[in-house]
Scaffold this motif. Structure first.
Motif, PDB file in Angstrom:
ATOM      1  N   THR A   1       3.466   8.088  -7.158  1.00  0.00           N
ATOM      2  CA  THR A   1       2.741   6.819  -7.260  1.00  0.00           C
ATOM      3  C   THR A   1       1.280   7.018  -7.620  1.00  0.00           C
ATOM      4  OG1 THR A   1       4.261   5.779  -5.687  1.00  0.00           O
ATOM      5  CG2 THR A   1       2.093   4.737  -5.976  1.00  0.00           C
ATOM      6  N   GLY A   2       0.658   8.092  -7.148  1.00  0.00           N
ATOM      7  CA  GLY A   2      -0.755   8.315  -7.425  1.00  0.00           C
ATOM      8  C   GLY A   2      -1.079   8.449  -8.894  1.00  0.00           C
TER       9      GLY A   2
ATOM     10  N   THR B   1       0.854  -1.190   0.000  1.00  0.00           N
ATOM     11  CA  THR B   1       0.000   0.000   0.000  1.00  0.00           C
ATOM     12  C   THR B   1       0.887   1.236   0.000  1.00  0.00           C
ATOM     13  OG1 THR B   1      -1.728  -1.169   1.236  1.00  0.00           O
ATOM     14  CG2 THR B   1      -1.835   1.240   1.215  1.00  0.00           C
ATOM     15  N   VAL B   2       0.677   2.124  -0.977  1.00  0.00           N
ATOM     16  CA  VAL B   2       1.557   3.275  -1.164  1.00  0.00           C
ATOM     17  C   VAL B   2       0.720   4.552  -1.209  1.00  0.00           C
ATOM     18  CG1 VAL B   2       3.410   4.261  -2.558  1.00  0.00           C
ATOM     19  CG2 VAL B   2       3.029   1.779  -2.574  1.00  0.00           C
ATOM     20  N   GLU B   3       1.117   5.551  -0.439  1.00  0.00           N
ATOM     21  CA  GLU B   3       0.451   6.849  -0.482  1.00  0.00           C
ATOM     22  C   GLU B   3       0.750   7.530  -1.814  1.00  0.00           C
ATOM     23  OE1 GLU B   3      -1.682   8.053   2.006  1.00  0.00           O
ATOM     24  OE2 GLU B   3      -1.407   5.967   2.654  1.00  0.00           O
ATOM     25  N   ALA B   4      -0.201   8.326  -2.285  1.00  0.00           N
ATOM     26  CA  ALA B   4      -0.134   8.878  -3.638  1.00  0.00           C
ATOM     27  C   ALA B   4       1.075   9.764  -3.871  1.00  0.00           C
ATOM     28  CB  ALA B   4      -1.411   9.655  -3.941  1.00  0.00           C
ATOM     29  N   GLY B   5       1.580  10.423  -2.836  1.00  0.00           N
ATOM     30  CA  GLY B   5       2.686  11.361  -3.005  1.00  0.00           C
ATOM     31  C   GLY B   5       4.063  10.734  -2.965  1.00  0.00           C
ATOM     32  N   GLU B   6       4.143   9.417  -2.783  1.00  0.00           N
ATOM     33  CA  GLU B   6       5.453   8.754  -2.750  1.00  0.00           C
ATOM     34  C   GLU B   6       6.122   8.807  -4.120  1.00  0.00           C
ATOM     35  OE1 GLU B   6       7.555   7.354  -0.745  1.00  0.00           O
ATOM     36  OE2 GLU B   6       6.472   7.101   1.150  1.00  0.00           O
ATOM     37  N   ASP B   7       7.424   9.102  -4.131  1.00  0.00           N
ATOM     38  CA  ASP B   7       8.191   9.068  -5.365  1.00  0.00           C
ATOM     39  C   ASP B   7       8.181   7.642  -5.918  1.00  0.00           C
ATOM     40  OD1 ASP B   7      10.436  10.408  -7.129  1.00  0.00           O
ATOM     41  OD2 ASP B   7      11.181   8.435  -6.533  1.00  0.00           O
ATOM     42  N   TRP B   8       7.761   7.503  -7.179  1.00  0.00           N
ATOM     43  CA  TRP B   8       7.569   6.165  -7.737  1.00  0.00           C
ATOM     44  C   TRP B   8       8.848   5.347  -7.762  1.00  0.00           C
ATOM     45  CZ3 TRP B   8       4.513   2.371  -8.328  1.00  0.00           C
ATOM     46  CH2 TRP B   8       4.850   1.328  -9.191  1.00  0.00           C
ATOM     47  N   ASP B   9       9.932   5.905  -8.271  1.00  0.00           N
ATOM     48  CA  ASP B   9      11.134   5.088  -8.394  1.00  0.00           C
ATOM     49  C   ASP B   9      11.716   4.732  -7.041  1.00  0.00           C
ATOM     50  OD1 ASP B   9      12.975   3.756 -10.220  1.00  0.00           O
ATOM     51  OD2 ASP B   9      14.471   5.121  -9.384  1.00  0.00           O
ATOM     52  N   ALA B  10      11.513   5.575  -6.031  1.00  0.00           N
ATOM     53  CA  ALA B  10      11.961   5.229  -4.686  1.00  0.00           C
ATOM     54  C   ALA B  10      11.192   4.009  -4.171  1.00  0.00           C
ATOM     55  CB  ALA B  10      11.779   6.414  -3.734  1.00  0.00           C
TER      56      ALA B  10
ATOM     57  N   ARG C   1     -13.768   7.126  -1.326  1.00  0.00           N
ATOM     58  CA  ARG C   1     -14.133   5.751  -1.694  1.00  0.00           C
ATOM     59  C   ARG C   1     -12.901   4.870  -1.517  1.00  0.00           C
ATOM     60  NH1 ARG C   1     -15.935   5.421  -7.543  1.00  0.00           N
ATOM     61  NH2 ARG C   1     -16.538   3.324  -6.865  1.00  0.00           N
ATOM     62  N   GLU C   2     -12.982   3.933  -0.596  1.00  0.00           N
ATOM     63  CA  GLU C   2     -11.844   3.072  -0.306  1.00  0.00           C
ATOM     64  C   GLU C   2     -11.923   1.771  -1.096  1.00  0.00           C
ATOM     65  OE1 GLU C   2     -11.848   2.589   3.919  1.00  0.00           O
ATOM     66  OE2 GLU C   2     -10.805   4.498   4.252  1.00  0.00           O
ATOM     67  N   HIS C   3     -10.768   1.252  -1.441  1.00  0.00           N
ATOM     68  CA  HIS C   3     -10.640  -0.060  -2.093  1.00  0.00           C
ATOM     69  C   HIS C   3     -11.485  -0.166  -3.373  1.00  0.00           C
ATOM     70  CE1 HIS C   3      -8.295  -1.746   1.211  1.00  0.00           C
ATOM     71  NE2 HIS C   3      -9.152  -1.173   2.041  1.00  0.00           N
ATOM     72  N   VAL C   4     -11.356   0.815  -4.239  1.00  0.00           N
ATOM     73  CA  VAL C   4     -12.016   0.732  -5.546  1.00  0.00           C
ATOM     74  C   VAL C   4     -11.217  -0.246  -6.405  1.00  0.00           C
ATOM     75  CG1 VAL C   4     -12.734   2.000  -7.596  1.00  0.00           C
ATOM     76  CG2 VAL C   4     -12.806   3.120  -5.342  1.00  0.00           C
TER      77      VAL C   4
ATOM     78  N   ASP D   1     -12.494  14.811 -11.183  1.00  0.00           N
ATOM     79  CA  ASP D   1     -13.501  14.640 -10.133  1.00  0.00           C
ATOM     80  C   ASP D   1     -13.225  13.442  -9.238  1.00  0.00           C
ATOM     81  OD1 ASP D   1     -13.987  12.849 -12.168  1.00  0.00           O
ATOM     82  OD2 ASP D   1     -16.167  12.999 -12.041  1.00  0.00           O
ATOM     83  N   ALA D   2     -12.209  12.642  -9.556  1.00  0.00           N
ATOM     84  CA  ALA D   2     -11.816  11.507  -8.728  1.00  0.00           C
ATOM     85  C   ALA D   2     -10.314  11.554  -8.547  1.00  0.00           C
ATOM     86  CB  ALA D   2     -12.244  10.188  -9.370  1.00  0.00           C
ATOM     87  N   ILE D   3      -9.855  11.697  -7.310  1.00  0.00           N
ATOM     88  CA  ILE D   3      -8.447  11.928  -7.015  1.00  0.00           C
ATOM     89  C   ILE D   3      -7.872  10.734  -6.265  1.00  0.00           C
ATOM     90  CG2 ILE D   3      -6.847  13.379  -5.704  1.00  0.00           C
ATOM     91  CD1 ILE D   3      -8.854  15.692  -6.228  1.00  0.00           C
ATOM     92  N   VAL D   4      -6.785  10.188  -6.779  1.00  0.00           N
ATOM     93  CA  VAL D   4      -6.145   9.032  -6.155  1.00  0.00           C
ATOM     94  C   VAL D   4      -5.427   9.475  -4.878  1.00  0.00           C
ATOM     95  CG1 VAL D   4      -4.436   7.209  -6.426  1.00  0.00           C
ATOM     96  CG2 VAL D   4      -5.853   7.893  -8.380  1.00  0.00           C
ATOM     97  N   LEU D   5      -5.768   8.809  -3.765  1.00  0.00           N
ATOM     98  CA  LEU D   5      -5.141   9.106  -2.473  1.00  0.00           C
ATOM     99  C   LEU D   5      -4.087   8.078  -2.098  1.00  0.00           C
ATOM    100  CD1 LEU D   5      -8.314  10.097  -0.421  1.00  0.00           C
ATOM    101  CD2 LEU D   5      -6.692  11.628  -1.571  1.00  0.00           C
ATOM    102  N   ARG D   6      -4.345   6.812  -2.401  1.00  0.00           N
ATOM    103  CA  ARG D   6      -3.368   5.744  -2.165  1.00  0.00           C
ATOM    104  C   ARG D   6      -3.648   4.586  -3.104  1.00  0.00           C
ATOM    105  NH1 ARG D   6      -6.341   6.271   2.292  1.00  0.00           N
ATOM    106  NH2 ARG D   6      -4.672   7.477   3.247  1.00  0.00           N
ATOM    107  N   VAL D   7      -2.636   3.747  -3.277  1.00  0.00           N
ATOM    108  CA  VAL D   7      -2.696   2.682  -4.270  1.00  0.00           C
ATOM    109  C   VAL D   7      -2.188   1.387  -3.648  1.00  0.00           C
ATOM    110  CG1 VAL D   7      -2.107   2.062  -6.644  1.00  0.00           C
ATOM    111  CG2 VAL D   7      -2.055   4.465  -5.957  1.00  0.00           C
ATOM    112  N   ARG D   8      -2.814   0.267  -4.033  1.00  0.00           N
ATOM    113  CA  ARG D   8      -2.371  -1.046  -3.541  1.00  0.00           C
ATOM    114  C   ARG D   8      -1.992  -1.945  -4.711  1.00  0.00           C
ATOM    115  NH1 ARG D   8      -6.713   0.658  -0.880  1.00  0.00           N
ATOM    116  NH2 ARG D   8      -6.416   1.192   1.334  1.00  0.00           N
TER     117      ARG D   8
END
Length: 350
Positions: free
Chosen positions: A124-125, A92-101, A157-160, A179-186
């Motif tokens: 990541t978002g 589970t990664v928060e949207a603001g995490e640097d992707w390559d890190a 909306r969690e776990h879409v 209108d739909a903003i990614v907050l975290r990704v799994r």
């Protein structure tokens, strides 16, 4: 409790894009966590302002006039790994995490799946929005679900599930909308110490394996980074070839009957009756060479990869768009194929 950094007024967005182009936003708010993202967007909505989400700015082309509204800079961080009964893990990664890190960290843990997506700039978002992909792997291969802020209802909306996101070649139902903003990704990754199967021929040759084999994630990551560096696709502030938005045009997918027959042009099957053509190949065979300069030499095709449009310094977004139009129109005239931009265009168009 979430905290946002002080709001900046008339902040130049060029400082927040890898192209180093773009005019100012009316205001810029740095959101330190998911709650702060929601709060900043909700406040802008209540004030009737437009909203632009900013991550690493690696996939944005912002108009010289800038953005008349609030830009929200995603600075949320956090990565959590949880084992699953089948031996894989969910990350589970928060949207603001640097992707390559994030990629580097999972590879260091021996987790497999992300390695072919090494060296891609941004946060990541943005990865599910664009269905980011490289070297035979796409986010859709790994994505479990996302948490979204729904601006229409003002709820999270969690776990879409990934299946609801319409993931396709460099696209999703989230692309081109705000209108739909990614907050975290799994994501689901393997934990057996091996990479995803190596599907991309160039990468397989570099690794000395046959297509479909698996190798250590670390070996695959290093090979991918070497390939990307050779194409100017790993960020380096001192290297103008990396002042870009990555691949500017997507590889066109056409019905087989409509695809031009071009000797030596790379093509891949893209579903029954369809073929995917190499945009880089089309650009080259239309007469555009590496380093081809745009207006005043302020922008140019990369000296290493014709698919990247680069800022050479002192340029403007309109310079870049003029070069993009020249390339697009040249390919259309030569082959009857219209190339479409991969980056998100903010306040401008081709």
């Amino acid at each position: 409790m979430s905290v946002s950094a002080p709001t900046s007024i008339d902040a130049r967005l060029s400082a927040h894009t890898t192209l180093r182009l773009g005019g100012p936003a009316s205001r810029l708010v740095t959101a330190a966590d998911a709650d702060a993202v929601v709060a900043a967007v909700a406040a802008a909505d209540a004030a009737g302002e437009r909203v632009l989400l900013l991550g690493g700015g690696s996939n944005l082309v912002v108009a010289d006039a800038g953005f008349d509204g609030t830009a929200v800079l995603l600075a949320s961080t956090g990565v959590h790994t949880e084992p699953r009964p089948d031996g894989s893990v969910v990350v589970t990664v928060e949207a603001g995490e640097d992707w390559d890190a994030v990629v580097a960290a999972t590879v260091a843990q021996g987790l497999g799946g992300f390695e072919c997506l090494s060296g891609i700039p941004g946060r990541t978002g943005a990865t599910p929005v664009q269905n980011v992909g490289a070297y035979g792997v796409e986010i859709s291969d790994l994505l479990v679900d996302v948490d979204l802020y729904d601006r229409r209802s003002g709820t999270v909306r969690e776990h879409v599930p990934a299946a609801e996101l319409g993931l396709g070649y460099r696209t999703s139902v989230l692309k081109g909308r705000d209108d739909a903003i990614v907050l975290r990704v799994r994501f689901a990754l393997s934990a057996d110490g091996l990479s995803a199967p190596i599907r991309y021929a160039e990468l397989a040759r570099t690794l000395g394996v046959t297509a479909g084999e698996r190798v250590s994630p670390a070996a695959a990551r290093e090979a991918v980074l070497d390939l990307r560096r050779g194409k100017g696709m790993v960020l380096d502030a001192a290297d103008h070839d990396t002042w870009s938005a990555g691949s500017f045009f997507t590889n066109p997918i056409l019905p087989v009957a409509d695809a031009p027959q071009v000797e030596g042009l790379t093509a891949w099957p893209a579903g029954e009756g369809f073929v995917k053509l190499s945009a880089a190949g089309l650009i080259q065979q239309a007469g555009f060479t590496r380093g081809h300069a745009g207006p005043g030499g302020r922008v140019a095709l990369s000296s290493r990869h014709v698919l990247a449009l680069t800022h050479r310094g002192g340029g403007h977004t309109e310079d870049l768009l003029a070069l993009a139009r020249e390339v697009r129109d040249g390919v259309a005239e030569r082959f009857g194929v219209t190339l479409h931009p991969e980056p998100v265009l903010v306040g401008c168009s081709l």
